[in-house]
Design a protein around this motif. Structure first.
Motif, mmCIF file in Angstrom:
data_model
loop_
_atom_site.group_PDB
_atom_site.id
_atom_site.type_symbol
_atom_site.label_atom_id
_atom_site.label_comp_id
_atom_site.label_asym_id
_atom_site.label_seq_id
_atom_site.Cartn_x
_atom_site.Cartn_y
_atom_site.Cartn_z
ATOM 1 N N GLY A 1 -7.629 -10.024 0.017
ATOM 2 C CA GLY A 1 -7.682 -8.590 -0.260
ATOM 3 C C GLY A 1 -7.192 -8.327 -1.665
ATOM 4 N N GLY A 2 -6.422 -7.231 -1.833
ATOM 5 C CA GLY A 2 -5.904 -6.883 -3.144
ATOM 6 C C GLY A 2 -4.398 -7.027 -3.223
ATOM 7 N N GLY A 3 -3.860 -6.739 -4.410
ATOM 8 C CA GLY A 3 -2.421 -6.855 -4.617
ATOM 9 C C GLY A 3 -1.669 -5.591 -4.261
ATOM 10 N N ILE A 4 -1.881 -4.519 -5.040
ATOM 11 C CA ILE A 4 -1.172 -3.250 -4.843
ATOM 12 C C ILE A 4 -2.175 -2.111 -4.939
ATOM 13 N N THR A 5 -2.088 -1.151 -4.034
ATOM 14 C CA THR A 5 -2.855 0.085 -4.164
ATOM 15 C C THR A 5 -1.903 1.268 -4.131
ATOM 16 N N ILE A 6 -2.149 2.228 -5.017
ATOM 17 C CA ILE A 6 -1.299 3.415 -5.143
ATOM 18 C C ILE A 6 -2.217 4.628 -5.116
ATOM 19 N N TYR B 1 1.327 15.149 -3.665
ATOM 20 C CA TYR B 1 1.808 13.818 -4.021
ATOM 21 C C TYR B 1 2.603 13.261 -2.843
ATOM 22 N N ASN B 2 2.225 12.082 -2.369
ATOM 23 C CA ASN B 2 2.865 11.514 -1.182
ATOM 24 C C ASN B 2 4.066 10.635 -1.504
ATOM 25 N N TYR B 3 4.191 10.204 -2.760
ATOM 26 C CA TYR B 3 5.304 9.342 -3.165
ATOM 27 C C TYR B 3 5.714 9.730 -4.585
ATOM 28 N N GLU C 1 0.832 -1.198 0.000
ATOM 29 C CA GLU C 1 0.000 0.000 0.000
ATOM 30 C C GLU C 1 0.869 1.252 0.000
ATOM 31 N N LEU C 2 0.779 2.015 -1.084
ATOM 32 C CA LEU C 2 1.379 3.349 -1.136
ATOM 33 C C LEU C 2 0.237 4.329 -0.929
#
Length: 602
Positions: free
Chosen positions: A279-284, A261-263, A245-246
């Motif tokens: 759940g899920g794989g990647i969230t940005i 922008y946080n990243y 999670e980003l």
């Protein structure tokens, strides 16, 4: 003098003259040593001692980067000397010089180590062993010199207590490694509020790590890479989260940067992510210039990759699927979830395969690009969709060179949409879905469609469209499906005063022709003719006298010059008011009025 042949071999395959050391050594070995007495064995021993002396002289004059390895093959009377320059490793041989001596060159022997009773195999084994020891020593020395040790900003997970076998929870250990990598501030910044971490790396080192909680990065992290291993959600993993999670909000951190922008420039590469249906794989979320590359994301319950807000996320060369399958799965009708959810702008998805999910790619942000995407996630017949564009009124999406494999593209009220160069298999097609009845600036061109011969249209309308402008569906090919287009051509021949051409089976939008161009060909005398009607996508042309003629008609539902149907209707009404029987005796005022109406359409 003993005859010999010299070969100079360059690393690029070009012949090169031997180096100075080879020129020094070859003549001395070619001369017959003086003072050789006794039998052949004694002569060979003496020659061997002399040759070893020459080799020692050569070794003392060479630099550390150059080595001579002498190997003797007694049976064929051949002596091979190899000189190698090491640049970065033993595998990179820059120059090789081979000197071959034949026709009775004395066999070298190691004094005191090989006696006259040794056979050929023993002598060969001895020299091969010495050669191999030398090579191994050189390899070890150069491996130590040229293999960089991990930098302080490179974190190897096992050293933090993570379990690479996947038996114990590694969440805390991975978090510690990430925190340490992100703490190595360089004093440099990317976009405002985001630290430039100088290319810090968190290496999974080829391990399989079990995690109970999401892996997160501190807000303000930039120029960092996580790569090289596998993460798997445990049975206790929260079902409303993602493996990575980003996101400031997802991990309970409300902090944000001054830029919004946080990243920035976070790279996730070479990862296998197994969500274990939890759940899920990647969230940005609110990230800038993020890269997801060479990843394999499976067993998600919600989404494989989710991108919200932010800008310019690249998803490329990856495989995404809820279930591991290669198609024709018996449980396909039960597939759920979404492979990729793009709820942000200016993202690029390239060379990605989505092999199982209810929806392959869901797009609800503008100015995204999808190219080289292969969707066989869930067939249309089971309720699946390959690419769903859920942003009515402002699509601004480009889909090129994709493969829709039994899955369709659905676009709600498309405005500025390009679909080109793609292949649709198994009755897969493009569906334009009406929300407010708007379709503008749409190009569906140069695609290939293949179906089962059941008459499925390559492009279909779901609902009524009342505002249509600059929609171009053309130059597509189909096998086993029905071609639909916004432009069409046809010809009809007949003897009479009326010619009718029906385009309703070809044109996409019902009862909508924006432009007509026709020509009438006849071998009889000149006569008057005119376009009389275009209603129901049927073109009617009439003449004032009966004759044998062929009419060629070209129609377009959305011409590029902006002709709208209302003005075409005005022209048709003017034509309908003409009294054709009295036309030869009438004045030219009616024709002038029609001409003015035609000019007003431009």
């Amino acid at each position: 003098m003993v005859p010999f042949t010299k070969f100079g071999i360059h690393s690029l395959g070009k012949t090169k003259s031997p180096g100075p050391n080879a020129r020094q050594l070859a003549p001395s070995l070619a001369k017959k040593p003086k003072g050789l007495v006794g039998g052949p064995h004694e002569q060979n021993m003496a020659a061997g001692r002399r040759e070893k002396q020459e080799t020692r002289k050569l070794d003392s004059s060479t630099t550390e980067a150059n080595y001579w390895i002498v190997w003797k093959q007694r049976r064929h009377g051949v002596s091979v000397m190899i000189r190698s320059g090491f640049a970065a490793s033993l595998a990179l041989w820059s120059v090789v010089h081979v000197v071959v001596f034949t026709e009775g060159l004395p066999m070298a022997a190691a004094a005191g180590r090989i006696d006259s009773g040794d056979d050929d195999a023993s002598i060969k084994h001895y020299y091969y062993t010495q050669h191999q020891r030398t090579v191994d020593a050189i390899a070890r020395r150069h491996a130590a010199e040229f293999s960089p040790s991990p930098s302080p900003s490179s974190s190897l997970l096992p050293s933090y207590g993570a379990d690479p076998t996947g038996k114990a929870d590694s969440t805390a250990a991975i978090g510690k490694a990430i925190a340490e990598a992100c703490a190595a501030a360089t004093g440099q910044w990317l976009i405002a509020g985001v630290n430039n971490l100088g290319g810090a790396e968190v290496q999974l080192d080829g391990g399989l790590y079990l995690i109970d909680e999401p892996i997160t990065l501190p807000v303000g992290s930039g120029n960092i890479k996580i790569h090289g291993g596998s993460l798997r959600a445990s049975d206790e993993f929260p079902t409303d989260h993602y493996l990575i999670e980003l996101s400031a909000s997802q991990n309970g951190n409300s902090q944000t940067t001054s830029s919004g922008y946080n990243y920035e420039y976070v790279t996730l590469r070479g990862l296998m992510l197994d969500a274990n249906y939890r759940g899920g794989g990647i969230t940005i979320v609110d990230a800038l210039r993020t890269v997801i590359d060479d990843c394999y994301i499976v067993h998600f319950a919600s989404e494989g990759v989710s991108v919200h807000s932010g800008h310019e996320t690249l998803i490329r060369a990856s495989f995404i699927g809820q279930h591991i399958t290669a198609g024709a799965d018996p449980g396909e009708r039960n597939f759920s979830g979404t492979g990729i959810n793009l709820a942000g702008n200016d993202n690029i998805v390239t060379d990605v395969v989505i092999f199982s999910a209810s929806v392959g790619v869901l797009v609800s942000g503008q100015a995204n690009i999808l190219t080289g995407v292969h969707c066989y996630n869930k067939a249309n017949g089971f309720g699946g969709t390959g690419i769903y564009l859920k942003l009515p009124g402002l699509t601004q999406t480009r889909i090129t060179n994709c493969y829709l494999d039994y899955t369709s593209i659905v676009a709600e009220d498309p405005v500025q949409l390009l679909i080109s160069g793609s292949f649709f298999l198994g009755n897969a097609n493009v569906v334009l879905k009406s929300v407010n009845g708007v379709a503008k600036g749409v190009d569906i061109v140069d695609n290939m469609f293949a179906g089962g011969g059941s008459g499925v249209d390559i492009v279909t309308l779901d609902g009524n469209f009342t505002s249509v402008d600059q929609v171009n569906v053309d130059r597509n090919t189909a096998e086993g499906m029905t071609v639909r287009a916004t432009a069409a051509q046809a010809a009809v021949a007949g003897n009479g005063t009326k010619w009718t051409v029906d385009f309703s089976t070809v044109l996409l939008f019902p009862d909508r022709i924006g432009h007509v161009q026709y020509s009438l060909q006849s071998d009889t005398a000149f006569f008057r003719h005119a376009l009389r009607n275009v209603s129901g996508n049927t073109v009617v042309i009439e003449s004032d006298v009966a004759m044998q003629a062929t009419v060629h008609v070209d129609v377009n539902q959305a011409p590029a010059n902006g002709v709208i149907r209302k003005k075409v209707g005005i022209l048709m009404e003017a034509v309908a008011e003409i009294d054709w029987e009295q036309l030869p005796n009438s004045t030219d005022s009616a024709m002038n009025e029609i001409g003015n109406d035609v000019l007003s359409l431009n």
